[in-house]
Design a protein around this motif. Structure first.
Motif, short mmCIF file in Angstrom:
data_model
loop_
_atom_site.label_atom_id
_atom_site.label_comp_id
_atom_site.label_asym_id
_atom_site.label_seq_id
_atom_site.Cartn_x
_atom_site.Cartn_y
_atom_site.Cartn_z
N GLN A 61 -1.31 -9.04 -14.13
CA GLN A 61 -0.88 -7.66 -14.82
C GLN A 61 0.38 -7.25 -14.40
OE1 GLN A 61 -2.67 -6.19 -17.67
NE2 GLN A 61 -3.19 -8.54 -17.32
N SER A 62 0.81 -7.30 -13.24
CA SER A 62 1.82 -6.63 -12.58
C SER A 62 2.98 -7.28 -13.23
CB SER A 62 2.01 -6.66 -11.08
OG SER A 62 1.14 -6.08 -10.58
N LYS A 63 2.98 -8.71 -13.02
CA LYS A 63 4.05 -9.48 -13.56
C LYS A 63 4.22 -9.47 -15.32
CE LYS A 63 5.15 -11.80 -9.93
NZ LYS A 63 6.70 -11.67 -9.37
N LEU A 121 -7.14 0.74 -11.47
CA LEU A 121 -5.97 0.98 -10.56
C LEU A 121 -6.80 2.08 -9.45
CD1 LEU A 121 -3.54 -0.01 -9.20
CD2 LEU A 121 -2.37 1.85 -10.53
N PHE A 128 -4.62 -8.27 -10.76
CA PHE A 128 -3.39 -7.37 -10.09
C PHE A 128 -2.12 -7.96 -10.20
CE2 PHE A 128 -0.68 -5.28 -7.12
CZ PHE A 128 -1.05 -3.70 -7.20
N TYR A 129 -2.27 -9.14 -9.78
CA TYR A 129 -0.92 -9.81 -9.86
C TYR A 129 -0.53 -10.54 -11.25
CZ TYR A 129 2.56 -13.74 -8.84
OH TYR A 129 3.43 -14.36 -8.61
N LYS A 141 0.13 -15.77 -17.34
CA LYS A 141 1.27 -14.75 -17.64
C LYS A 141 1.91 -15.04 -19.12
CE LYS A 141 6.01 -13.58 -16.09
NZ LYS A 141 6.78 -13.71 -15.38
N SER A 159 5.33 -3.80 -13.70
CA SER A 159 4.99 -2.97 -12.67
C SER A 159 3.56 -2.68 -12.46
CB SER A 159 5.72 -1.57 -12.82
OG SER A 159 5.35 -0.70 -11.84
N TRP A 160 2.99 -2.76 -11.22
CA TRP A 160 1.70 -2.42 -10.80
C TRP A 160 1.20 -1.36 -11.40
CZ3 TRP A 160 0.35 1.65 -7.67
CH2 TRP A 160 1.56 2.06 -6.77
N LYS A 161 2.27 -0.04 -11.38
CA LYS A 161 1.88 0.98 -11.64
C LYS A 161 1.31 1.20 -13.30
CE LYS A 161 5.32 2.93 -8.49
NZ LYS A 161 6.50 3.88 -8.25
N LYS A 162 1.86 0.29 -14.13
CA LYS A 162 1.28 0.22 -15.48
C LYS A 162 -0.26 0.04 -15.60
CE LYS A 162 5.91 -0.29 -17.27
NZ LYS A 162 6.87 -0.89 -17.98
N ILE A 163 -0.82 -0.65 -14.61
CA ILE A 163 -2.21 -1.19 -14.83
C ILE A 163 -3.10 -0.07 -15.04
CG2 ILE A 163 -4.23 -1.99 -13.46
CD1 ILE A 163 -2.11 -3.66 -11.83
#
Length: 430
Positions: free
Chosen positions: A356-358, A371, A353-354, A425, A362-366
């Motif tokens: 991929q968000s970076k 999700l 989660f961390y 990352k 945005s975490w919304k794109k996971i």
């Protein structure tokens, strides 16, 4: 890896752990007091802590307190006897502080499995923050009720780490300590054998035999044998109480399947939840088949490579994390606090989660397929506390085994995030 914190930061963390432990002492750590009482029953009275009628504790101040049945190895309660001589609030605090300290040590231990991903303090603290939030209710349950699950998860994963560091004697000791605390980690020996580590299980057996018979020094041979027989009578998986589990608040597969596929009533709550009216015998067969499927599903994570040693720590963690997640589902008599066994899986998914968000911005794109189950897990497991939804709705979540659905949702997310998908990352960008 370099040290994460300065001396000042370590002192602040230590102070926080003290304050956290002090705050939970008002809850009285109910089950921990049972362990302590069992030690007094065995050392002072030489009666049977595995019998309800004998679990009556006479505290140092003269107060006589009845307790629930003791269910752990004799050595566990006996080892706590010296602590029982301390004032009650002090020994409760010490137990809570041990759990708080080992929760911190668990996070630091997990970091060692992902050295590149969690090398920076920012990444590690970010993942820890997500993990703790995602597991906050289960952690709180262990503190409030004085449970052993935090200790068991630490010892189990520490044994795995030590075995990969070519320290099978210490690895066996850690796993043995987990087994004599609560019998469930015994099955982890099979995983070590599967991964071509024969030394750790051998030392585990040796240490366990040592701890089982160690009380002879304190209570004598005959009484210790009596206690071992009584203990086995409690942990025997063929016990009738583990076949038909009607207790409110039990969430394992046995209770779940009987709840939804038979007419079996709940111990305390009434209502209509059954989807079918199968016989208890047939439901028991289904339960055992499903348990077997969960066990066989381990092969999905291990890629059907028996007796092959691997050095990929991410892969090892993923495999061991699934086994840990499955524990509260396949074993009998598992309450809310037992689902802390999902913490390794939660930590693993928090890394995904961390990172991929970076990487994505945005975490919304996971991926929604990951999700959405994660969100469902969080809602069903953490937001169904009586402090949030009230006692009436909370009772219904117990009746409908909502936490079991949360565990299944977490598993759906966990299956999808393979170790190859956990990348630093810098290498995660296209």
């Amino acid at each position: 890896m370099k040290e994460l914190f300065t001396l000042k930061q370590n002192l602040l963390i230590f102070l926080f752990l003290i304050l956290l432990s002090t705050g939970f002492t008002t809850q009285q750590a109910a089950d921990y007091r049972i362990y302590v009482a069992a030690g007094r029953v065995m050392i002072d009275d030489k009666t049977n802590p595995y019998a309800d009628e004998d679990m009556v504790e006479t505290e140092p101040d003269g107060i006589v307190t009845p307790h629930a049945q003791y269910r752990y190895a004799p050595i566990f309660g006996i080892a706590l006897y010296p602590i029982s001589l301390l004032p009650k609030q002090l020994y409760i605090f010490l137990w809570l502080f041990l759990n708080a300290f080992l929760l911190l040590k668990t996070l630091l231990l997990f970091r060692n499995f992902f050295p590149k991903l969690l090398e920076s303090k920012k990444a590690f603290l970010g993942v820890c923050g997500i993990s703790l939030i995602m597991c906050i209710r289960l952690i709180g349950q262990n503190f409030e009720l004085g449970q052993t699950t935090i200790i068991l998860v630490f010892l189990s994963f520490y044994s795995l780490y030590l075995s990969k560091q070519n320290k099978p004697i210490l690895g066996g000791l850690m796993l043995s300590l987990a087994i004599i605390t609560k019998i469930m980690p015994l099955v982890l020996m099979a995983y070590f054998v599967y991964r071509k580590d024969f030394k750790t299980p051998v030392y585990t057996i040796a240490w366990t035999v040592f701890f089982v018979f160690l009380p002879i020094i304190f209570v004598g041979y005959e009484y210790n044998n009596f206690l071992i027989q009584e203990w086995y009578g409690i942990i025997n998986p063929m016990n009738k109480e583990y076949t038909l589990e009607t207790k409110t608040g039990i969430y394992n597969l046995s209770a779940f399947i009987y709840a939804y596929f038979t007419e079996m009533p709940d111990q305390k709550i009434s209502g209509n939840r059954s989807l079918a009216s199968l016989s208890y015998e047939f439901a028991g067969t289904i339960t055992n088949v499903v348990r077997g499927l969960f066990i066989l599903f381990t092969l999905y994570f291990t890629k059907w490579n028996p007796f092959k040693s691997i050095d990929d720590y991410k892969q090892l963690f993923w495999e061991f994390g699934y086994i840990s997640l499955a524990f509260p589902l396949i074993f009998p008599a598992q309450n809310k606090y037992s689902f802390y066994y999902m913490f390794p899986a939660i930590f693993y998914l928090s890394i995904y989660f961390y990172t991929q968000s970076k990487s994505l911005g945005s975490w919304k794109k996971i991926k929604p397929s990951i999700l959405i189950p994660l969100a469902l897990y969080f809602i069903l497991t953490n937001l169904t506390s009586s402090n949030i939804i009230g006692k009436a709705l909370y009772d219904q979540t117990q009746y409908f085994k909502i936490i079991t659905f949360g565990a299944i949702a977490l598993l759906i997310a966990y299956i999808q995030v393979k170790p190859s998908m956990l990348q630093p990352k810098a290498t995660n960008k296209q």
